[in-house]
Motif scaffolding. Structure first.
Motif, PDB file in Angstrom:
ATOM      1  N   THR A 169       0.837  -1.195   0.000  1.00 33.56           N
ATOM      2  CA  THR A 169       0.000   0.000   0.000  1.00 33.56           C
ATOM      3  C   THR A 169       0.874   1.248   0.000  1.00 33.56           C
ATOM      4  O   THR A 169       1.803   1.356   0.799  1.00 33.56           O
ATOM      5  N   ASN A 202      -4.065  -1.468   8.758  1.00 30.98           N
ATOM      6  CA  ASN A 202      -4.142  -0.079   9.201  1.00 30.98           C
ATOM      7  C   ASN A 202      -4.253   0.006  10.723  1.00 30.98           C
ATOM      8  O   ASN A 202      -4.849   0.922  11.271  1.00 30.98           O
ATOM      9  N   ALA A 256      -0.101   0.044   6.713  1.00 31.06           N
ATOM     10  CA  ALA A 256      -1.221   0.642   5.980  1.00 31.06           C
ATOM     11  C   ALA A 256      -1.952  -0.402   5.152  1.00 31.06           C
ATOM     12  O   ALA A 256      -1.357  -1.342   4.614  1.00 31.06           O
ATOM     13  N   LEU A 299     -10.379   3.502   7.034  1.00 33.81           N
ATOM     14  CA  LEU A 299      -9.803   4.730   6.497  1.00 33.81           C
ATOM     15  C   LEU A 299     -10.749   5.905   6.676  1.00 33.81           C
ATOM     16  O   LEU A 299     -11.972   5.738   6.819  1.00 33.81           O
ATOM     17  N   VAL A 320      -3.862   6.952   8.819  1.00 34.76           N
ATOM     18  CA  VAL A 320      -3.150   5.864   8.145  1.00 34.76           C
ATOM     19  C   VAL A 320      -1.909   5.496   8.955  1.00 34.76           C
ATOM     20  O   VAL A 320      -1.094   6.364   9.285  1.00 34.76           O
TER      21      VAL A 320
END
Length: 420
Positions: free
Chosen positions: A125, A205, A177, A182, A172
């Motif tokens: 990510t 996350n 991540a 989010l 984040v």
């Protein structure tokens, strides 16, 4: 430094631009062929320039700052940032999502070792800042994100890596991540490699935690999905299935089909003979002059110096005299006068060795030597730098000899076909 020779065209319709654009394309091919530099035209990204499509003219170079992808079978060719390939489909049924503790995993290599799998089994990510939003790109860890493809997909041409503060504000966790929990304004973009591969290990996350057996569509979703990754050296051509070659290259020219990208934004309108207003369609065309010269030298040289092709040589001939004889000097002066701007007359009071060495460094195609020995039968010695050959030529026929050699080299350049 990247000094450009730029040109722009304006057209009343997109069809007019489409008809004109190939003419410039072919003209650029002729320019580089005349310069005797091996070039290839490759599909490229539009980047900050914007517009609808662009093509780069590249020359192979181990020091180049670009990579070009080419299929040896079907001829597909593109800059690596926009090149497409066939994605290998993963196999296996989706397994149950598992939460795994990964407190010491700060990199993809750490994670691969911790969970005991290859990078192709991991999801990577990366978070970028767009004009007014954060963009999370998710690719398989054995691929890299192509900013050109990503920007084109989501219409964000100026993406930059998100700062630590931007990541913090969006909630984040940088080292872990993933497309989970989010901020609602964060845009998630998933690469085709992730869609095609089941049961990936993916960031949660949450500090120190990853998910095993994460599957797109079941465990996480995306605002956008598609091809956003750079292809790898082992990639197969999407058109014919052949393994493609990736090589380094130097960009010499770039042409853009801009359309109304700028005229619309600047509200630049014209009115035709019927009174109808329209946004002109634009094309942009540029050649890197300094880079082109460097590429010519890189292609045409030997241990002694440059060997300029006759099409771009600053002078066709280099003229020097040997000795202090008045008749030798008068003959040299006469030759310089009727060859005019095509000759560099070295009348310095230097040694023969110095003049010979300087000539080789300058790389002018032909060296003309007038000496007491040649004066005995009204001839000159002509050295062809390109062919490394020496000729004895009558003074009276010297212009015709040089013109014939020049035509021969120019014809050879026009007939040649250059490719990577």
């Amino acid at each position: 430094e990247f000094r450009m020779s730029d040109a722009y065209s304006f057209h009343r319709s997109f069809s007019e631009l489409n008809n004109f654009f190939p003419r410039v394309f072919r003209a650029y091919e002729r320019v580089f062929r005349a310069c005797e530099v091996p070039t290839v035209a490759a599909e490229a990204g539009v980047g900050f320039m914007g517009g609808e499509r662009s093509y780069e003219f590249l020359t192979p170079s181990s020091n180049g700052d670009d990579y070009v992808v080419e299929c040896p079978k079907c001829g597909y060719i593109a800059n690596r940032d926009v090149a497409v390939a066939a994605y290998p489909s993963g196999s296996g049924r989706p397994n149950a999502l598992e939460r795994i503790e990964t407190p010491d995993c700060k990199t993809m290599d750490d994670l691969a070792e911790c969970v005991g799998c290859k990078r192709s089994g991991l999801a990577k990510t990366m978070v970028f800042a767009g004009s007014s939003r954060l963009v999370m790109a998710v690719v398989r860890a054995d691929y890299d994100v192509s900013l050109e493809k990503l920007g084109r997909l989501i219409h964000e041409p100026a993406l930059q890596r998100a700062t630590d503060e931007q990541l913090r504000q969006a909630g984040v966790v940088a080292t872990h991540a993933g497309p989970f929990r989010l901020h609602p304004d964060t845009v998630v973009v998933v690469d085709q490699s992730v869609i095609e591969t089941p049961n990936l290990v993916c960031g949660s996350n949450e500090e120190g935690v990853h998910f095993r057996n994460a599957n797109f569509g079941r465990d996480f979703d995306a605002h956008y999905s598609g091809d956003i990754s750079r292809i790898r050296s082992s990639a197969l051509c999407r058109h014919c299935g052949t393994s493609m070659n990736i090589s380094r290259a130097l960009e010499l020219g770039h042409i853009f089909r801009l359309g109304d990208y700028y005229t619309n934004r600047m509200d630049l309108r014209l009115r035709d003979e019927t009174g109808r207003e329209f946004y002109p369609q634009m094309g942009s065309y540029g050649i890197g002059i300094g880079r082109l010269m460097a590429a010519i030298v890189d292609t045409h040289h030997d241990a002694d110096g440059i060997i300029w092709p006759v099409s771009v040589a600053p002078f066709l001939s280099y003229l020097m005299t040997i000795g202090k004889s008045r008749s030798v000097r008068d003959t040299g002066d006469a030759i310089a006068e009727y060859l005019e701007h095509e000759v560099l007359y070295d009348d310095r009071d230097e040694s023969i060795g110095t003049k010979f060495k300087d000539y080789l460094l300058l790389g002018i195609p032909f060296r003309i030597v007038v000496s007491p020995a040649t004066m005995t039968d009204d001839t000159v010695e002509v050295y062809d730098r390109i062919a490394s050959s020496t000729h004895t030529v009558d003074v009276d026929t010297l212009p015709e000899f040089l013109a014939a050699r020049q035509r021969e080299y120019l014809d050879r350049a026009r007939e040649s076909t250059h490719a990577l």
